[in-house]
Design a protein around this motif. Structure first.
Motif, mmCIF file in Angstrom:
data_model
loop_
_atom_site.group_PDB
_atom_site.id
_atom_site.type_symbol
_atom_site.label_atom_id
_atom_site.label_comp_id
_atom_site.label_asym_id
_atom_site.label_seq_id
_atom_site.Cartn_x
_atom_site.Cartn_y
_atom_site.Cartn_z
ATOM 1 N N PRO A 43 0.343 8.739 -4.679
ATOM 2 C CA PRO A 43 1.242 7.572 -4.592
ATOM 3 C C PRO A 43 2.408 7.835 -3.653
ATOM 4 N N SER A 93 6.432 4.088 -4.672
ATOM 5 C CA SER A 93 5.533 3.503 -5.668
ATOM 6 C C SER A 93 5.722 4.074 -7.067
ATOM 7 N N ILE A 134 4.642 2.467 -10.701
ATOM 8 C CA ILE A 134 3.632 3.104 -11.563
ATOM 9 C C ILE A 134 4.186 3.322 -12.965
ATOM 10 N N GLU A 176 0.983 -1.306 -2.717
ATOM 11 C CA GLU A 176 0.314 -0.037 -2.984
ATOM 12 C C GLU A 176 -1.164 -0.265 -3.288
ATOM 13 N N VAL A 232 -4.741 3.626 -6.676
ATOM 14 C CA VAL A 232 -3.634 4.545 -6.927
ATOM 15 C C VAL A 232 -2.796 4.057 -8.095
#
Length: 327
Positions: A94, A98, A102, A211, A215
């Motif tokens: 990542p 990001s 996440i 993104e 991922v």
């Protein structure tokens, strides 16, 4: 000459991107991809309950249920990233920007959704849970329109929500042979997990613009799974009995999460939400069918449950027809 070669290369790469997107947005790809995801999600209901039986996890062992879920999603995240690396032929990591996305996604999609789902499923049947979670489309619509202002909540969509929730009320309050269970820790917890799913879906649609969906899904599963595993252990959860079939069930559930969420994330990234969400009605159908087959719950499936399932599916269809008409 060099300039012309460069332009030709750029044009070729652009055409490849267009062709790739046209495949992902094609009716065949969308239909097959969505059906695979919904079947996997639907089959998870009975497989979790079978896993509880194999590992001897009773309905009052909340800490162990959380531990079981944590192990599943940690494995799912590793599997999703591994599959992505093999397909892309590179290490998927990542971006620094990001990481907050996440973390936030894992709080809703893994921890928030599945804490309540695993505990709730231990106090209700696979059929009931399947039908209740069939309302996730309505929850997504409400969150997207009222909380995030991404969609307009029209009369048609509102009517669809009401129709669907009538199905939920019917199956939740009907005291048939599917078992009364614990409505608070059973049906209500499943509903709460559905709301958490709604928030994660809206966030996923937004985050996939920035993104890779593989991922996002993979790493949020790893983080959320590790947190749930540690929490389950600290709460005293322990898996005492381990069988080969139980391990197989656990790896299947990890496979379900890794594949279904990755496919769904890709579909959401390249297609309108309304076009993809219409397939959501297949999840409760697959859930009911697989629960009847694998858990032998068919004897308790009566007319009220069939009506409830039809109402849920009808509500979802009404919502999506309104979306396609421009509402």
């Amino acid at each position: 000459m060099i300039g012309q070669t460069t332009k030709s290369y750029d044009k070729e790469q652009a055409n490849k991107k267009i062709n790739k997107k046209s495949i992902i947005t094609s009716a065949v790809f969308v239909t097959l991809g969505a059906m695979v995801s919904c079947f996997l999600w639907g089959s998870a209901y009975p497989m979790i309950k079978l896993g509880y039986e194999e590992f001897e996890i009773s309905s009052n062992m909340t800490a162990t249920q959380i531990l079981f879920a944590g192990i599943r999603f940690t494995l799912a995240g590793i599997l999703a990233v591994l599959i992505g690396c093999i397909i892309r032929r590179k290490l998927l990591l990542p971006k620094k920007s990001s990481v907050p996305m996440i973390l936030k996604l894992s709080m809703f999609q893994t921890i928030g959704q599945y804490f309540f789902f695993y505990v709730g499923l231990a106090h209700t049947t696979g059929v009931r849970a399947s039908i209740i979670q069939g309302t996730n489309v309505f929850a997504v619509l409400v969150v997207a329109s009222i909380v995030f202002r991404q969609e307009k909540l029209t009369v048609g969509k509102g009517a669809g929500c009401i129709i669907g929730f009538l199905g939920v009320l019917l199956v939740s309050l009907y005291k048939g042979s599917l078992g009364t269970g614990d409505i608070i820790r059973g049906d209500l917890f499943i509903i709460i997990s559905t709301v958490a799913y709604a928030f994660s879906s809206v966030l996923l649609k937004d985050y996939t613009k920035k993104e890779d969906p593989v991922v996002l899904s993979g790493y949020q599963f790893i983080i959320g799974g590790l947190i749930m595993t540690i929490a389950g252990l600290l709460m005293g959860g322990r898996i005492v009995k381990v069988t080969g079939r139980g391990i197989a069930d656990l790896f299947y559930l990890a496979f379900v999460s890794a594949v279904a969420y990755t496919i769904w994330g890709i579909l959401m990234k390249h297609n309108p939400v309304s076009r993809i969400s219409v397939y959501g009605f297949l999840t409760p159908i697959f859930g009911v069918i697989t629960s009847i087959i694998l858990l032998d719950e068919g004897a308790g499936f009566g007319l009220p449950h069939l009506i409830a399932l039809v109402l849920v599916c009808a509500g979802i269809i009404v919502v999506n027809l309104d979306s396609k008409s421009g509402g």
